[in-house]
Design a protein around this motif. Structure first.
Motif, PDB file in Angstrom:
ATOM      1  N   TYR A  38       0.839  -1.194   0.000  1.00  0.00           N
ATOM      2  CA  TYR A  38       0.000   0.000   0.000  1.00  0.00           C
ATOM      3  C   TYR A  38       0.867   1.234   0.000  1.00  0.00           C
ATOM      4  CZ  TYR A  38      -3.655  -3.284   1.268  1.00  0.00           C
ATOM      5  OH  TYR A  38      -4.535  -4.327   1.270  1.00  0.00           O
ATOM      6  N   SER A 216      -8.085   6.393  -1.163  1.00  0.00           N
ATOM      7  CA  SER A 216      -8.563   5.034  -1.386  1.00  0.00           C
ATOM      8  C   SER A 216      -9.633   4.660  -0.349  1.00  0.00           C
ATOM      9  CB  SER A 216      -7.391   4.048  -1.318  1.00  0.00           C
ATOM     10  OG  SER A 216      -6.913   3.960  -0.004  1.00  0.00           O
ATOM     11  N   ARG A 218     -10.867   2.200   1.997  1.00  0.00           N
ATOM     12  CA  ARG A 218     -10.274   1.030   2.675  1.00  0.00           C
ATOM     13  C   ARG A 218     -11.244  -0.130   2.788  1.00  0.00           C
ATOM     14  NH1 ARG A 218      -5.377   2.755   6.095  1.00  0.00           N
ATOM     15  NH2 ARG A 218      -4.742   4.358   4.648  1.00  0.00           N
ATOM     16  N   ASP A 219     -12.550   0.180   2.694  1.00  0.00           N
ATOM     17  CA  ASP A 219     -13.543  -0.889   2.811  1.00  0.00           C
ATOM     18  C   ASP A 219     -14.093  -1.298   1.459  1.00  0.00           C
ATOM     19  OD1 ASP A 219     -13.330  -0.616   5.634  1.00  0.00           O
ATOM     20  OD2 ASP A 219     -14.609   1.157   5.488  1.00  0.00           O
ATOM     21  N   TYR A 220     -13.362  -0.992   0.400  1.00  0.00           N
ATOM     22  CA  TYR A 220     -13.844  -1.335  -0.942  1.00  0.00           C
ATOM     23  C   TYR A 220     -14.114  -2.832  -1.022  1.00  0.00           C
ATOM     24  CZ  TYR A 220     -14.029  -1.634  -6.024  1.00  0.00           C
ATOM     25  OH  TYR A 220     -14.426  -1.861  -7.311  1.00  0.00           O
ATOM     26  N   ARG A 224      -9.009  -3.200  -0.542  1.00  0.00           N
ATOM     27  CA  ARG A 224      -8.479  -1.836  -0.525  1.00  0.00           C
ATOM     28  C   ARG A 224      -7.482  -1.629  -1.674  1.00  0.00           C
ATOM     29  NH1 ARG A 224      -4.263   0.176   4.156  1.00  0.00           N
ATOM     30  NH2 ARG A 224      -3.403   1.890   2.948  1.00  0.00           N
TER      31      ARG A 224
END
Lengths: 544, 333
Positions: A38, A216, A218-220, A224
């Protein structure tokens, strides 16, 4: 346009002195050995500023590309152009093709933590159909007879008639958070500038005229994204954008053919950047006004097709960055028919066909005549597109060789459309169509679409094509559809209402530190959340 | 004096209405509509949908009726909402109260123009004076050539050359924008430096082209004053040349320049359109450019009206400045 020309001149002028000192950047070694991590920021240059981040209200590509990072649709295209689920996990289509039931993913959350359900789709669907919503994308949704939500995770639509493009119309246009927008006027709402979405990124800060910073999510639901921030920098001038790329101010932009083939072929660019190339879903063509006496005869149109060398146009105008077109589809996609009449460059054959059609050079000026009328016509195109202007010039030169005199006129876009296309005051036009990933082209070829402001402006009329178009959009069976569209391409190739010239390539450039980019027929950005920068090459550090 | 001012201000009102009427008509006469961006060559757009859109924007009424509606709103100082799909009030777009003053579009444009104006004066006045006092010398000839080269050179072209040289080759100056990506993390001094370094090239470009006009005016006005009898008297008194020129001649020679400054405002605003587009500066000029491209009528009208008001105010201020500076004109009123 002038500006771009000047820039070209300038580059030549300076290239000896200006070797391009590499900006303080990463040293590229250790190529992606440490795997996805990340971090870092991707900065993309954009010419236009988005106007709204609500997809259904947006008309410009800048708005759509940013909104596409924030909102997902029910379905999307796989890299092989088949349709796969996005927010919908799966779907069923009834045998008669009238009912589509989408089964939504469970547990997907809006950025504010509220769960995404079928009510949100219903809300988006009702909004886009609403009389008061100023959207250009209503039509597909007006075909729906009835929509319902049998439960929280099922969204069902019932059509009047089977409508094949229907499935793929369920994109992010209709996904809106009901709990935030219900009962409000979406055109008069702060939401367009402060959207709450559920895509891989969310809007962090929008500085008007300057940049949009996305962070971004983070809970996509697909995991993430590796790149922490995605920044769109608004730079209205294309020459400036290219300089920013060299100076390290941006990481990604679309290159022009000359930038791709010449200006970026230096050691500096090879070391610091990666270039990509894939066909764009569009084609450039010359369209004939079929109501005009000159072009009523099929033989004349075929003769012109034989007189032109498409690969020459691709080589000269696009510096080879494209491919000759043979029909209204992009090569190597499923609706594309490779076995149609090709019209290889053959001036002798062109002359012969023209002679058969009654055209001959009689009075010694080298220009063909028939019934005392010389064969001369004007190609209209829009101003500011140097590719089209150059293409027209090559056509002019080639046609002069077989005795047809051509004039070229470039007009300002609005004048061109309102005064010439809509009023049918043209002989031939040079234009391009962007095509959707669905092969339905009813609006362009069907004989019922010839009124002013409609898109069959060349007045093409062929009952067989009409029937095939109808057939193609009424079945979901790919085999059936393929048959219909293959036949349409054969007819179009034989009748030559358009001369399909070329399919250009998209040529994006991305900084070399970004790894995990996998080019595909639908481009590179489809897997953007999976791109990453190895830790050793990271350029931007963010205080968390 | 007060009566004169009042009269001048009242006179401005019909002029302003005239300007807006002409601008409004011309914009609407140009082919294309704000709905084109959504509707042109979009196969998903039916004629009915197009009509709905036009009605939504109020474009179905005759131009003169639209102008009347616009004017009615303007007297209440309401410039309406932008036609672009964000539908924000246009005033908010150029003067966003949520942004710090220094980032508001109108302020950005205003600031760059004021700085350029100061730079122009600071450079062109001395050039003008010294060219006049050293008339026809080598220095005069070099200066004349230099300022005319600046005058003749297309500013966007020069801008690109300088961006390449200072931005890429030397790497000293940023290429575009108003501040860096890492602006927020900088110290206060760093932020000031960051902003200044972003302004160097734009201000240089904005000033360079105008040097010729102002310095030439200054030169000829100075030459005229030097020939007058009272200068000969001053010299005859035995005053040093420095005092003759800078105390006695300069005051009178500066008068025409006041008018010139007032008149140069429209030029500067026009120049901002090109400048801000090339340098990616989020100011009013860039917004005007984008609005014209999308036929965003309310936005264009708002910026043009502000430009017109600034120009009229500039003229008024020039006249007032003239009166303050020159007792002869004051006496005539």
């Amino acid at each position: 346009m002038k500006k771009i020309l000047f820039f070209v001149f300038l580059i030549c002028f300076f290239s000896a002195a200006c070797k391009g000192k590499p900006p303080a950047g990463p040293i590229l070694s250790n190529d992606g050995a440490d795997g996805p991590v990340y971090g870092d920021t991707l900065i993309e240059g954009t010419i236009g500023e988005p106007s709204t981040l609500i997809p259904m209200l947006a008309g410009d590509s800048a708005s759509h590309s940013v909104a596409g990072m924030i909102f997902n649709g029910l379905v999307k295209y796989h890299t092989d152009l088949s349709v796969i689920g996005d927010l919908a996990e799966s779907w069923d289509i009834s045998r008669d093709g009238l009912v589509i039931s989408f089964h939504l993913r469970k547990g997907v959350k809006w950025a504010d933590g509220v769960e995404f359900t079928a009510d949100d789709v219903m809300f988006g669907f009702n909004t886009i159909r609403d009389e008061k919503t100023p959207t250009a994308y209503k039509e597909d949704f007006l075909q729906v007879k009835k929509a319902e939500t049998p439960d929280k995770y099922t969204f069902r639509v019932i059509y009047e008639k089977p409508f094949a493009p229907a499935l793929t119309s369920w994109t992010n246009l209709v996904v809106l958070p009901k709990h935030l927008l219900g009962g409000k006027d979406i055109t008069k709402n702060d939401f367009a500038r402060n959207p709450v979405g559920l895509g891989p990124y969310k809007l962090d800060k929008w500085t008007a005229g300057q940049d949009l910073v996305l962070a971004s999510n983070r809970d996509y639901f697909e995991g993430r994204p590796y790149i922490d921030r995605y920044v769109y920098r608004i730079i209205p001038d294309a020459a400036t954008t290219f300089m920013e790329l060299q100076a390290g101010g941006i990481d990604m932009m679309g290159l022009t053919p000359i930038q791709y083939t010449k200006q970026t072929e230096t050691d500096f660019f090879k070391k610091n950047f990666q270039k990509f190339r894939y066909p764009v879903f569009s084609y450039t063509h010359m369209a004939f006004n079929l109501k005009h006496p000159l072009f009523k005869d099929k033989k004349v149109r075929q003769a012109i097709a034989y007189a032109l060398d498409k690969s020459e146009i691709v080589d000269v105008v696009l510096f080879g960055l494209g491919s000759p077109a043979t029909g209204p589809y992009v090569p190597n996609t499923w609706p594309y028919n490779p076995d149609v009449k090709k019209y290889e460059f053959n001036p002798a054959k062109a002359k012969e066909l023209l002679r058969e059609a009654g055209w001959a050079a009689r009075d010694g000026d080298g220009i063909l005549e028939k019934d005392g009328r010389p064969f001369s016509f004007t190609i209209l195109t829009n101003m500011g597109n140097s590719l089209r202007k150059n293409t027209a010039t090559i056509i002019q030169w080639r046609l002069a060789k077989i005795g047809i005199s051509v004039e070229i006129k470039a007009l300002e876009w609005s004048t061109f459309v309102n005064e010439f296309i809509d009023k049918r005051r043209f002989e031939a036009v040079l234009l391009g169509w962007s095509i959707g990933l669905d092969p339905d082209q009813y609006d362009i070829w069907h004989s019922s679409k010839t009124k002013s402001k409609e898109f069959n402006f060349i007045s093409y009329n062929n009952p067989e094509v009409d029937a095939l178009l109808e057939q193609g959009r009424r079945t979901f069976d790919i085999g059936e559809r393929k048959k219909a569209y293959f036949r349409i391409q054969e007819i179009l190739a034989e009748e030559v209402p358009y001369i399909f010239l070329y399919v250009p390539d998209a040529t994006p450039i991305v900084h070399a530190r970004f790894k995990g980019i996998k080019p595909s027929p639908i481009g590179i950005s489809y897997n953007q959340p999976k791109w990453y920068v190895p830790e050793s090459m990271r350029r931007h550090h963010i205080d968390q | 004096m007060l009566k004169y001012l009042l009269k001048r201000i009242l006179e401005m009102i019909p002029t302003l209405i005239g300007i807006t009427l002409i601008s409004f008509t011309i914009i609407h006469l140009a082919p294309g509509k704000p709905t084109d961006i959504l509707a042109d060559f979009n196969p998903k757009m039916t004629p009915e949908a197009r009509e709905r859109l036009e009605k939504y924007y109020g474009l179905d009424k005759p131009v003169i009726v639209q102008y009347g509606m616009w004017l009615k709103r303007i007297v209440r100082l309401d410039f309406g909402e932008s036609f672009s799909s964000d539908r924000r009030p246009v005033m908010q777009k150029i003067w966003d109260k949520k942004q710090p003053l220094i980032d508001r579009r109108l302020f950005v444009t205003f600031m760059i123009n004021v700085i350029s104006m100061i730079v122009i004066l600071l450079i062109s006045i001395p050039i003008g004076i010294t060219s006049a006092t050293h008339r026809n010398s080598l220095y005069d000839k070099i200066m004349t050539t230099t300022v005319f080269v600046g005058f003749a050179m297309p500013s966007f072209w020069l801008a690109l050359l300088l961006m390449m040289f200072f931005g890429i080759y030397l790497g000293w100056l940023p290429i575009s924008g108003l501040k860096s990506m890492n602006y927020k993390t900088l110290s206060f001094a760093g932020q000031v430096f960051d902003r200044v370094s972003h302004l160097v090239l734009p201000v240089f470009i904005a000033s360079f082209g105008s040097l010729a006009g102002d310095s030439r005016y200054m030169r000829s006005s100075m030459l005229e004053v030097i020939r007058q009898d009272y200068i000969t008297v001053a010299r005859a008194k035995g005053l040093p040349e420095r005092i003759v020129i800078y105390r006695h001649a300069l005051r009178n020679a500066l008068l025409p320049l006041i008018t010139l400054i007032g008149l140069s405002i429209p030029g500067l605003i026009g120049g901002s359109v090109i400048l801000e587009s090339i340098f990616g500066i989020p100011g009013m000029g860039q917004l005007l450019f984008m609005s014209v491209m999308t036929r965003d009528y309310p936005m264009i009208m708002c910026i043009l009206t502000i430009g017109a008001i600034l120009t009229l105010l500039g003229n008024l201020l020039a006249d007032i400045g003239y009166m303050l500076a020159d007792p002869r004109i004051r006496a005539q009123q």
